[in-house]
Design an enzyme around this catalytic site. Structure first.
Site, PDB file in Angstrom:
ATOM      1  N   LYS A 151     -15.150   3.051   7.003  1.00  0.00           N
ATOM      2  CA  LYS A 151     -15.246   2.113   8.124  1.00  0.00           C
ATOM      3  C   LYS A 151     -16.217   2.572   9.208  1.00  0.00           C
ATOM      4  CE  LYS A 151     -10.778  -0.126   7.557  1.00  0.00           C
ATOM      5  NZ  LYS A 151     -10.595   0.262   6.168  1.00  0.00           N
ATOM      6  N   GLU A 201     -10.065   2.054  17.507  1.00  0.00           N
ATOM      7  CA  GLU A 201     -10.615   0.810  18.041  1.00  0.00           C
ATOM      8  C   GLU A 201      -9.786   0.334  19.230  1.00  0.00           C
ATOM      9  OE1 GLU A 201     -10.457  -2.066  14.953  1.00  0.00           O
ATOM     10  OE2 GLU A 201     -12.277  -1.364  13.945  1.00  0.00           O
ATOM     11  N   HIS A 249       0.681  -5.359  10.047  1.00  0.00           N
ATOM     12  CA  HIS A 249      -0.705  -5.452   9.572  1.00  0.00           C
ATOM     13  C   HIS A 249      -0.813  -5.997   8.153  1.00  0.00           C
ATOM     14  CE1 HIS A 249      -1.830  -3.291  13.182  1.00  0.00           C
ATOM     15  NE2 HIS A 249      -1.032  -2.306  12.855  1.00  0.00           N
ATOM     16  N   ARG A 301     -14.065  -6.790  -2.693  1.00  0.00           N
ATOM     17  CA  ARG A 301     -13.271  -7.241  -3.837  1.00  0.00           C
ATOM     18  C   ARG A 301     -12.815  -8.670  -3.576  1.00  0.00           C
ATOM     19  NH1 ARG A 301      -8.373  -7.171  -1.281  1.00  0.00           N
ATOM     20  NH2 ARG A 301      -7.957  -5.465   0.165  1.00  0.00           N
TER      21      ARG A 301
END
Length: 625
Positions: free
Chosen positions: A116, A200, A235, A297
């Site tokens: 990431k 973040e 999440h 994907r």
């Protein structure tokens, strides 16, 4: 076009890929573990190969076994599905090195977007907006804590190699950071073999918007519009829809164009998803939507995109992997109607969403709705894998109609005795905020009590219930249409019945002849009423103190799993709600807590212990006992 295909996955996605392959005349090969020897995806394939024991790390995650199975069966290509090895660049390269076709993006593209921190740097260079955060190489606890403090709380800790909600923690205050970081790193290492994290800024009114992209080997990249995946719990996505509510054309163009730029920046081929986080405090605006990550994907929620575009994304995958150009240009794609998907999980919301395992004595799905599943009636739900057992996909000309169709479909699902989140999903769809399209990632958390809390019962309720069982005169004819054949009120004990509650939620239940049951013999919650009967027919089911809240202080394993952390020692003083240990099962961590203030009288496990369901883990004695 390839002639044979091995699906390196299991469950509903393996069945889903086989469905398209069969339509295209492609021979299919399944792989399976010990637990899946009789699974639907094995029964559906033209050929199946056993690849090892039940734990995924000894079967579905062993790339060499999968490649060997492809070679042995003459399969030309490997489709990874999602999860497992689908975003593993080393496996993708090994498939190619073995002379097989890889149905997915190039290994270099997976690598570029798999980490990431590097992906965000690449997106910044490509002019794609990203969320504020820390992507640095210094992974010391002190540096990460300092960066989080500088960004300002709340923050989100995310595994660099993460995905699917794994290795992700929200932190509300500086004092909570160290514990959340340790848990995140532990889960990331277990799931991805990489405990590095990034930080973040946590958006306070977040919407999760993602764009389906598709590229081919001829340099073409298109988008297939956006999906809204904001309804999440821990999440994990619960309900997804396409298009996104409140998305105007200008914002759609900006976001989808950014997604295409992102895909082109990594020379992308095949199906992928660019995920964005939006600050929706003032509605969806192009200047408040930021890149989060790319999933290299096919996504779990891909059916809603298929429903609104008329495209079979798996067919596109197989064609692109065979070297063909994209079947359509961007100007040939459009949005037609609305679609929603609900994920049906084998879990019990009333016990903290603990997974439920066992044989599906009843498993009946509506015939008028698209259902993607990997199980049938009498199949077993295994403790070794993700608890999702079906995806329910409904569509309509506009959002309201799609919503009504999804409600109706969920109402008609019948699963017994494995517990599911069916009622939870039904209540979620009936929230006024969701009906208005006012969704964000905190909607479930804000309404969790309404969504999961069972109704209390009284002696008067029991009396009314038993009386109602005697007076409902049309139940036999009703059972002939929606219940098991031959059901009668005077049937033998352990009769299996279908009941419908006042929300339209349907339940299969097994119960003794109610005329032989006294109110002193039954305890539990109201779960059902007969549709259309003002008097109501009620059924009561027993409730238990599963996994972590036993009144006698015995903390039992709610399911088979592995103890990954023990936070107490024998003799420790604990307070009610204090975390005692963490159990990993069905790809998730489950914290078990003290049921009351007391002392740890017995500790039966250590970190690393494998335990079976209902094994004694910890026993807490009240401080004054």
């Amino acid at each position: 076009m390839m002639k044979s295909l091995l699906i390196a996955n299991r469950g509903e996605i393996a069945c889903r890929v086989m469905r398209t392959a069969r339509r295209m005349g492609i021979r299919t090969v399944a792989v399976y573990s010990d637990a899946d020897a009789k699974a639907l995806h094995v029964r559906s394939a033209d050929e199946a190969v056993h690849i090892g024991p039940s734990p995924a790390r000894e079967s579905y995650l062993v790339g060499a076994k999968i490649i060997a199975a492809a070679k042995a069966t003459g399969a030309e290509a490997i489709h990874p599905g999602y999860g497992f090895l689908s975003e593993n660049a080393e496996f993708a390269q090994a498939v190619l090195d073995a002379g097989l076709i890889w149905v997915g993006p190039k290994p270099a593209s997976i690598t570029a977007m798999g980490l990431k921190d590097a992906a965000k740097a690449r997106m910044i260079a490509a002019g794609v907006p990203v969320t504020p955060g820390y992507l640095g190489e210094d992974q010391s606890e002190a540096r990460l804590q300092a960066e989080a403090d500088a960004i300002g709380y709340p923050v989100l800790i995310k595994a660099v190699a993460g995905g699917g909600g794994k290795g992700m923690r929200r932190v509300e205050a500086a004092a909570d950071f160290a514990e959340a970081l340790a848990s995140c790193r532990r889960e990331a290492a277990a799931s991805f073999g990489d405990d590095r994290v990034l930080i973040e800024k946590y958006i306070l009114s977040p919407r999760h918007i993602e764009v389906q992209v598709f590229g081919d080997s001829h340099g073409n990249v298109v988008h297939l519009f956006e999906r809204d995946c904001s309804l999440q719990r821990r999440h994990q996505k619960v309900i997804e829809e396409a298009p996104a509510p409140g998305m105007d054309e200008a914002t759609r163009e900006a976001v989808c164009s950014a997604a295409v730029r992102a895909a082109k920046a990594v020379d992308y081929e095949g199906a992928g998803t660019i995920e964005f986080i939006a600050d929706a405090s003032e509605g969806l605006r192009a200047d408040r939507i930021w890149f989060m990550e790319m999933n290299t994907r096919l996504q779990v929620e891909h059916p809603v995109t298929e429903e609104i575009t008329g495209v079979d994304l798996v067919e596109w995958q197989l064609r692109v992997a065979s070297g063909e150009p994209l079947p359509r240009r961007q100007d040939e794609l459009s949005i037609n109607g609305w679609a929603m998907e609900a994920r049906l999980y084998a879990e019990d919301p009333a016990t903290g969403f603990l997974p439920s395992v066992g044989r599906l004595t009843r498993f009946m799905m509506p015939s008028h709705t698209r259902i993607d599943t990997g199980v049938e009636m009498h199949d077993a739900v295994s403790p070794f894998y993700d608890p999702m057992i079906a995806k329910v996909i409904a569509s309509g000309r506009e959002r309201g109609l799609a919503l009504r169709n999804l409600k109706r479909a969920l109402d008609q699902i019948m699963v017994w005795p494995v517990r599911t989140n069916q009622a939870f999903l039904g209540r979620l769809l009936r929230l006024e905020a969701f009906a208005r399209g006012e969704v964000d990632t905190g909607l479930i958390e804000r309404n969790v009590e309404i969504l999961v809390t069972p109704r209390p019962i009284t002696k008067a309720d029991m009396g009314t219930a038993l009386w109602s069982m005697e007076i409902v005169g049309d139940w036999e004819s009703r059972a002939n249409t929606i219940g098991p054949p031959g059901f009668r009120l005077n049937a033998a004990p352990q009769t299996e019945v279908l009941l419908i509650d006042d929300r339209g939620e349907r339940h299969w239940a097994s119960l003794n002849d109610p005329r032989g049951v006294s109110s002193d013999e039954v305890d539990g919650e109201i779960v059902t009423y007969v549709e259309g009967e003002a008097r109501g027919l009620r059924l009561f089911r027993a409730t238990g103190g599963a996994g972590g809240s036993a009144s006698d202080g015995a903390i039992l394993a709610p399911m088979p799993g592995k103890v990954i952390a023990v936070d107490v020692a024998a003799g420790d003083t604990v307070t009610k709600g204090q975390k005692l240990l963490v159990l990993e099962a069905m790809k998730m961590e489950h914290a078990l807590t003290a049921p009351f203030d007391g002392i740890v009288a017995e500790l039966s496990v250590t970190a690393g212990s494998q335990v079976q369901v209902e094994a004694l883990l910890v026993r807490v004695e009240a401080a004054d006992s």
